[in-house]
Write a protein that holds these residues in place. Structure first.
Motif, PDB file in Angstrom:
ATOM      1  N   UNK A 119       0.842  -1.204   0.000  1.00  0.00           N
ATOM      2  CA  UNK A 119       0.000   0.000   0.000  1.00  0.00           C
ATOM      3  C   UNK A 119       0.876   1.253   0.000  1.00  0.00           C
ATOM      4  N   UNK A 120       0.352   2.299  -0.566  1.00  0.00           N
ATOM      5  CA  UNK A 120       1.151   3.505  -0.730  1.00  0.00           C
ATOM      6  C   UNK A 120       0.285   4.741  -0.496  1.00  0.00           C
ATOM      7  N   UNK A 121       0.800   5.613   0.332  1.00  0.00           N
ATOM      8  CA  UNK A 121       0.160   6.916   0.545  1.00  0.00           C
ATOM      9  C   UNK A 121       0.876   7.919  -0.356  1.00  0.00           C
ATOM     10  N   UNK A 122       0.128   8.666  -1.131  1.00  0.00           N
ATOM     11  CA  UNK A 122       0.735   9.706  -1.954  1.00  0.00           C
ATOM     12  C   UNK A 122       0.640  11.058  -1.248  1.00  0.00           C
ATOM     13  N   UNK A 123       1.774  11.712  -1.187  1.00  0.00           N
ATOM     14  CA  UNK A 123       1.779  13.108  -0.759  1.00  0.00           C
ATOM     15  C   UNK A 123       2.675  13.846  -1.747  1.00  0.00           C
ATOM     16  N   UNK A 124       3.019  15.078  -1.487  1.00  0.00           N
ATOM     17  CA  UNK A 124       4.031  15.737  -2.316  1.00  0.00           C
ATOM     18  C   UNK A 124       5.180  16.136  -1.400  1.00  0.00           C
ATOM     19  N   UNK A 125       6.247  16.591  -2.025  1.00  0.00           N
ATOM     20  CA  UNK A 125       7.399  17.013  -1.221  1.00  0.00           C
ATOM     21  C   UNK A 125       7.057  18.248  -0.396  1.00  0.00           C
ATOM     22  N   UNK A 126       5.933  18.896  -0.683  1.00  0.00           N
ATOM     23  CA  UNK A 126       5.537  20.088   0.071  1.00  0.00           C
ATOM     24  C   UNK A 126       4.405  19.820   1.061  1.00  0.00           C
ATOM     25  N   UNK A 127       3.946  18.581   1.116  1.00  0.00           N
ATOM     26  CA  UNK A 127       2.875  18.267   2.062  1.00  0.00           C
ATOM     27  C   UNK A 127       3.373  18.471   3.491  1.00  0.00           C
ATOM     28  N   UNK A 128       2.508  18.947   4.320  1.00  0.00           N
ATOM     29  CA  UNK A 128       2.764  19.113   5.752  1.00  0.00           C
ATOM     30  C   UNK A 128       3.286  17.806   6.355  1.00  0.00           C
ATOM     31  N   UNK A 129       3.993  17.901   7.453  1.00  0.00           N
ATOM     32  CA  UNK A 129       4.550  16.705   8.091  1.00  0.00           C
ATOM     33  C   UNK A 129       3.486  15.658   8.399  1.00  0.00           C
ATOM     34  N   UNK A 130       2.210  16.067   8.395  1.00  0.00           N
ATOM     35  CA  UNK A 130       1.130  15.111   8.669  1.00  0.00           C
ATOM     36  C   UNK A 130       1.146  13.936   7.697  1.00  0.00           C
ATOM     37  N   UNK A 131       1.642  14.148   6.475  1.00  0.00           N
ATOM     38  CA  UNK A 131       1.671  13.075   5.484  1.00  0.00           C
ATOM     39  C   UNK A 131       2.654  11.986   5.894  1.00  0.00           C
ATOM     40  N   UNK A 132       3.891  12.409   6.159  1.00  0.00           N
ATOM     41  CA  UNK A 132       4.908  11.423   6.566  1.00  0.00           C
ATOM     42  C   UNK A 132       4.529  10.801   7.903  1.00  0.00           C
ATOM     43  N   UNK A 133       3.944  11.606   8.763  1.00  0.00           N
ATOM     44  CA  UNK A 133       3.589  11.090  10.087  1.00  0.00           C
ATOM     45  C   UNK A 133       2.508  10.013   9.961  1.00  0.00           C
ATOM     46  N   UNK A 134       1.565  10.216   9.058  1.00  0.00           N
ATOM     47  CA  UNK A 134       0.539   9.192   8.849  1.00  0.00           C
ATOM     48  C   UNK A 134       1.197   7.875   8.455  1.00  0.00           C
ATOM     49  N   UNK A 135       2.211   7.961   7.599  1.00  0.00           N
ATOM     50  CA  UNK A 135       2.935   6.761   7.198  1.00  0.00           C
ATOM     51  C   UNK A 135       3.634   6.109   8.381  1.00  0.00           C
ATOM     52  N   UNK A 136       4.313   6.927   9.183  1.00  0.00           N
ATOM     53  CA  UNK A 136       5.018   6.405  10.362  1.00  0.00           C
ATOM     54  C   UNK A 136       4.045   5.722  11.319  1.00  0.00           C
ATOM     55  N   UNK A 137       2.969   6.425  11.622  1.00  0.00           N
ATOM     56  CA  UNK A 137       2.016   5.910  12.603  1.00  0.00           C
ATOM     57  C   UNK A 137       1.405   4.599  12.119  1.00  0.00           C
ATOM     58  N   UNK A 138       1.014   4.592  10.851  1.00  0.00           N
ATOM     59  CA  UNK A 138       0.284   3.429  10.351  1.00  0.00           C
ATOM     60  C   UNK A 138       1.211   2.352   9.790  1.00  0.00           C
ATOM     61  N   UNK A 139       2.508   2.641   9.755  1.00  0.00           N
ATOM     62  CA  UNK A 139       3.442   1.656   9.222  1.00  0.00           C
ATOM     63  C   UNK A 139       3.237   1.414   7.739  1.00  0.00           C
ATOM     64  N   UNK A 140       2.887   2.471   7.023  1.00  0.00           N
ATOM     65  CA  UNK A 140       2.631   2.340   5.590  1.00  0.00           C
ATOM     66  C   UNK A 140       3.662   3.157   4.808  1.00  0.00           C
ATOM     67  N   UNK A 141       3.914   2.717   3.593  1.00  0.00           N
ATOM     68  CA  UNK A 141       4.852   3.437   2.751  1.00  0.00           C
ATOM     69  C   UNK A 141       4.232   4.723   2.224  1.00  0.00           C
ATOM     70  N   UNK A 142       5.091   5.717   2.105  1.00  0.00           N
ATOM     71  CA  UNK A 142       4.669   7.030   1.636  1.00  0.00           C
ATOM     72  C   UNK A 142       5.529   7.393   0.436  1.00  0.00           C
ATOM     73  N   UNK A 143       4.897   7.884  -0.609  1.00  0.00           N
ATOM     74  CA  UNK A 143       5.692   8.423  -1.718  1.00  0.00           C
ATOM     75  C   UNK A 143       5.396   9.912  -1.856  1.00  0.00           C
ATOM     76  N   UNK A 144       6.459  10.693  -1.758  1.00  0.00           N
ATOM     77  CA  UNK A 144       6.309  12.145  -1.892  1.00  0.00           C
ATOM     78  C   UNK A 144       6.558  12.528  -3.344  1.00  0.00           C
ATOM     79  N   UNK A 145       5.492  12.903  -4.057  1.00  0.00           N
ATOM     80  CA  UNK A 145       5.618  13.262  -5.470  1.00  0.00           C
ATOM     81  C   UNK A 145       6.321  14.613  -5.601  1.00  0.00           C
ATOM     82  N   UNK A 146       7.100  14.711  -6.669  1.00  0.00           N
ATOM     83  CA  UNK A 146       7.862  15.938  -6.892  1.00  0.00           C
ATOM     84  C   UNK A 146       6.962  17.088  -7.341  1.00  0.00           C
ATOM     85  N   UNK A 147       7.223  18.240  -6.804  1.00  0.00           N
ATOM     86  CA  UNK A 147       6.593  19.468  -7.305  1.00  0.00           C
ATOM     87  C   UNK A 147       7.739  20.437  -7.578  1.00  0.00           C
TER      88      UNK A 147
END
Lengths: 493, 493
Positions: B174-202
């Motif tokens: 599973x993959x959570x999409x955020x961008x490189x400018x998304x608030x830390x909440x994006x990466x934190x959601x990944x950390x908390x839930x143990x899910x992979x996060x991909x930060x799309x380039x802007x």
């Protein structure tokens, strides 16, 4: 609203609250409103232009007050108590006047620093080991919103620690251990995190406390099946009956499984540890010996208004490793230097309220002795109620009373005894009658198929008279329920 | 503390707060204390016997006030504003006087009902589609503590929906999409839930907004690699620069991937949608067309004190399916009948505060026009500041101003232009000087390697004079920084 308008509205609010507390005892405990009552009463959209504040507070009295359940009413015995003191109200008032999201030290140094200080005060007051205190810079305490959040944080930290040590284990193989009596926070942690949960069996013979043997058998089975239990959520004071898991036995078993995190949820009962005489029943020695994290809610039995859930960990690095995200705009001189606590890495959100202020106000205004006096008084009232039940011929205790919680049921003496299914029927009739009243509040529960009623003392204004009155109401409704049930079922005692 | 003592302490608290607001402008914006100042000042344990409340409030003035960062100070331009109004303070005061954990309808009907009503008011005020409103019983709004929690709830709901539709997909895929400018909440959601996060380039060329093409390429790559993106967290008003992802393009791409949940985080900027003229820039039409969930924080730009994060979903069943745990002791007549909302199934905790009261007070006291006036005034001040930067010879905008947020840097005109690395050096010197001052507050950020400074207007007491004064301070510190930097590096312009 300008400053002088605020002064007027503020004084008026304080006076209204005083008036409310003078009349609290005469008000209904539970709201007598029907679903949708407020939507029908209020407009369907916000006003276009601002309204006069007097009108707004009048509407508060008119529409909101009648729809409130009064958890701080002296005749509220449902669920668990919710903290309610004037000191906490004032703490929140001061805190609200200087709002800040306190996500790191620099965002408001006083907010972070006071939290580290009062959580140490609280740890010491409850007898927690010094390794749980902030001042040693190894473990530490933090205020969470709820025991559910605290447990979720513990599970996340435990999972992070475990998977670092076992990098090849897939999350499908991870297992959270709870018991069948664990608060809904256990299953919810599994739902939220997408992890499997195993609820270990506890029995009526053990008063619904988890035993070491049960845990050991489960561990052997699950490990043999290739599963990886990585946390056990133990409970001191379960919601249904106040059961205390056998943490000493559990700790000994876990010595053979050193990777498993022991989180102790003492959301309600933990505050009782302020009294030396309740420390053993709350398993304080075992918490100190074996616990990786511990939670108790000041906003339940701890005299502080919601929300104020105390959460302590023995190794803060596990927490921070699991939760730290620091983008550039959150970097600070002191944070980079590691000389301060940045509490954003101790919970899920970024922003957080300045909640330590109300805890500080309450701890200072009551002092340790004030806390002890309050806890002893409520336990005394709980014991008084349990005695009334014990001595009655209509009611019976379902489990031994636990601190200020009594679980009982209507149980007419009969020979042969009334079968369980019929007793449950009767008690449902009984509880329906009790819960239809607005002058008193109890909660139902189910213990291994036994439908029963819980009575928890905790409101600061509850006196012996309220407890006696509650018992009289129960006798009255019990008698009526018995008649109603006999009529409906044809049963005759 | 008895009722009359509370009356006296309460009136005094209100008067102190008035005094504080009269002198707010003359106080330092940022605290001038060193780490550990409070621990050194306070005792190491709670007092044994209760203390006099006057002494406690004196200590509040003496020890706490000097350690506070004043986010509501008219010269606070750091991070984003934090809501601060007297109406909200009073809402919290009334709410605190009737504490209850409001986890289901019965626990306090008014608490749940008012939340459903005011979240509908707010949805309508912001222009959200009627499908996001509670009254239709399909979607609905709920108050969360923070935008981080709202995003986490959205991810959990999205994961639950996705894995029900794709039961064989392991969580590692599973993959959570955020961008490189998304608030830390994006990466934190990944950390908390143990899910992979991909930060799309802007890119800077797109003003750090996510484009549809970038998303489509990522989806094609990841799906081809056997990965399963299941949610995209889009942003309206990023923290660093106020960027707005191209939700129209994104929505069109997602039409080909109907299982992917679109959560729109507009924590700061979303409130601006109260003004029709800012709805396009906030992509309201696309939110209404494509968004599965939406969040904006009333406790940021929305005049309500922390915490009050507005979160709306289009399909409440996804949320409840993901989070519902109902043990016997939480069952109620109305809950069982499904005739009421039990908000405990809309968030992570069980207990929740009666936070809708402060939102109700603020919405009514300001009215829609009051909100519009405030937003327009702060945007006007932001524009004024941006104009000063634009016209200066020392400073330059780094990105186009976004609503009331301006991102700029010191950029001496030179030929050939000063290289980026040296400009960054210079701006770090500049920011260090600015942040050493206690009469003003800004925040640093980094945009693709460009170190820059953010200026966000939002405090209700900020006037043109404060903005002009801020600019004068920046000019002064800019000049001094330039000299300091030239001295240190030997650079001469």
């Amino acid at each position: 609203m300008d400053i002088e308008q605020f002064r007027r509205a503020g004084h008026e609010a304080i006076d209204r609250i005083c008036e409310y507390y003078y009349t609290l005892q005469d008000r209904p405990v539970t709201a007598r409103v029907e679903p949708g009552y407020l939507r029908r009463a209020l407009p369907s959209e916000a006003p276009q232009t601002g309204e006069n504040f007097d009108l707004i507070t009048q509407d508060y009295e008119k529409y909101i007050m009648p729809g409130l359940t009064l958890w701080h009413h002296p005749s509220f015995f449902a669920y668990f108590p919710t903290g309610s003191t004037f000191e906490a109200v004032l703490g929140d008032l001061y805190s609200g006047s200087v709002p800040n999201p306190g996500f790191n030290w620099s965002a408001s140094p006083a907010s972070t620093e006071l939290e580290t200080v009062v959580m140490d005060w609280a740890a010491k007051m409850l007898g927690l080991d010094s390794s749980f205190r902030n001042c040693a810079n190894v473990g530490g305490g933090v205020i969470q919103t709820t025991a559910s959040e605290a447990a979720l944080v513990a599970v996340v930290a435990a999972r992070s620690r475990y998977t670092k040590q076992h990098p090849d284990v897939s999350s499908e193989k991870l297992l959270i251990y709870i018991t069948t009596q664990t608060h809904s926070l256990g299953k919810k942690a599994g739902l939220v995190l997408g992890l499997n949960v195993r609820a270990l069996e506890v029995t009526v013979e053990d008063n619904f406390a988890l035993r070491g043997d049960t845990l050991r058998r489960a561990l052997e089975d699950d490990c043999a099946a290739g599963l990886h239990p990585f946390i056990l959520i133990g409970t001191v004071g379960t919601t249904s009956s106040g059961a205390v898991d056998c943490l000493g036995e559990i700790g000994l078993v876990l010595e053979d499984y050193p990777f498993i995190w022991l989180h102790v949820d003492a959301a309600w009962a933990g505050i009782a540890m302020v009294c030396p005489e309740y420390r053993d029943v709350c398993a304080l020695g075992d918490i100190n010996k074996y616990g990786d994290s511990f939670c108790t809610n000041f906003h339940k039995w701890g005299l502080v208004n919601f929300d104020c859930s105390g959460f302590w960990v023995r190794d803060r690095a596990s927490l921070i490793d699991a939760l730290d995200v620091t983008p550039e705009f959150l970097r600070t001189k002191h944070g980079d230097a590691g000389t301060v606590i940045d509490y954003r890495n101790w919970h899920f959100g970024l922003g957080r309220k300045f909640r330590s202020l109300k805890l500080w106000f309450v701890l200072r205004s009551f002092g340790v002795e004030g806390f002890q006096r309050y806890i002893r008084e409520t336990v005394k009232l709980g014991n008084m109620f349990a005695s009334l039940i014990r001595e009655s011929t209509e009611f019976a205790l379902v489990t031994p009373p636990s601190l200020a919680l009594t679980v009982f049921r209507l149980e007419p003496r009969a020979s042969p005894p009334v079968p369980l299914a019929k007793l449950n029927e009767l008690n449902r009739v009984f509880y329906a009658r009790v819960s239809a009243r607005s002058d008193i509040a109890f909660t139902q529960t189910d213990l291994s198929g036994t439908f029963c009623v819980r009575m928890a003392v905790g409101a600061t204004r509850t006196s012996e008279d309220h407890v006696k009155h509650a018992y009289e109401i129960l006798c009255l409704e019990g008698k009526a329920a018995l008649e109603e049930w006999q009529c409906a079922t044809g049963e005759v005692q």
